[in-house]
Design a protein around this motif. Structure first.
Motif, short mmCIF file in Angstrom:
data_model
loop_
_atom_site.label_atom_id
_atom_site.label_comp_id
_atom_site.label_asym_id
_atom_site.label_seq_id
_atom_site.Cartn_x
_atom_site.Cartn_y
_atom_site.Cartn_z
N ILE A 70 0.84 -1.21 0.00
CA ILE A 70 0.00 0.00 0.00
C ILE A 70 0.87 1.25 0.00
N GLY A 71 1.92 1.23 0.80
CA GLY A 71 2.84 2.37 0.84
C GLY A 71 3.46 2.64 -0.52
N ALA A 72 3.82 1.57 -1.20
CA ALA A 72 4.43 1.72 -2.53
C ALA A 72 3.40 2.18 -3.56
N ALA A 73 2.20 1.62 -3.49
CA ALA A 73 1.19 1.91 -4.51
C ALA A 73 0.53 3.28 -4.33
N PHE A 74 0.30 3.67 -3.09
CA PHE A 74 -0.50 4.87 -2.85
C PHE A 74 0.22 6.01 -2.13
N LEU A 75 1.32 5.71 -1.46
CA LEU A 75 2.00 6.75 -0.68
C LEU A 75 3.36 7.13 -1.25
N GLY A 76 3.69 6.57 -2.40
CA GLY A 76 4.95 6.92 -3.05
C GLY A 76 6.19 6.42 -2.34
N GLU A 77 6.04 5.41 -1.49
CA GLU A 77 7.21 4.86 -0.79
C GLU A 77 7.92 3.87 -1.71
N PRO A 78 9.25 3.91 -1.71
CA PRO A 78 9.99 3.03 -2.63
C PRO A 78 10.00 1.58 -2.15
N ILE A 79 10.03 0.68 -3.14
CA ILE A 79 10.26 -0.73 -2.85
C ILE A 79 11.75 -0.96 -3.05
N THR A 80 12.42 -1.38 -2.01
CA THR A 80 13.86 -1.60 -2.10
C THR A 80 14.17 -3.08 -1.95
N VAL A 81 15.37 -3.44 -2.28
CA VAL A 81 15.82 -4.83 -2.12
C VAL A 81 15.73 -5.22 -0.65
N VAL A 82 16.07 -4.31 0.24
CA VAL A 82 16.02 -4.60 1.68
C VAL A 82 14.58 -4.87 2.12
#
Length: 103
Positions: A70-82
């Motif tokens: 949800i953070g990645a899809a709607f809040l612009g938070e990056p998906i990282t390898v970690v």
């Protein structure tokens, strides 16, 4: 069904956390608190039929994975390898608990 409802309510409540602005906005705060209350009531019902360890592991792992998405899809938070590695380890832990006969 109780466990799925508990997970859904926890995801909804956590999704509202940012909108509360540190619990300074009334309606998002009330909705967030209500979501967590509903989640805990449903989780307490779920553990009547499932072991506490497995129920809590599923509740927290699925909630965490969903919030990252949800953070990645709607809040612009990056998906990282970690982040991906962390979610993978959480899922592996839940699978291990279930395969290990936690009941």
């Amino acid at each position: 069904m109780f466990l799925l409802g508990a997970i859904a309510a926890e995801i909804a409540a956590t999704s509202l956390m940012k909108a509360t602005e540190g619990f300074t906005r009334l309606w998002p705060t009330l909705a967030c608190i209500a979501g967590y209350a509903i989640s805990l009531v449903l989780l307490s019902q779920a553990v009547k039929g499932v072991s506490v360890g497995v129920a809590y592991a599923l509740w927290s792992a699925l909630g965490t994975a969903a919030i990252v998405a949800i953070g990645a899809a709607f809040l612009g938070e990056p998906i990282t390898v970690v982040k991906v590695a962390g979610i993978s380890l959480i899922i592996a832990g839940v699978v291990t608990l279930n395969l290990g006969g936690a009941s």
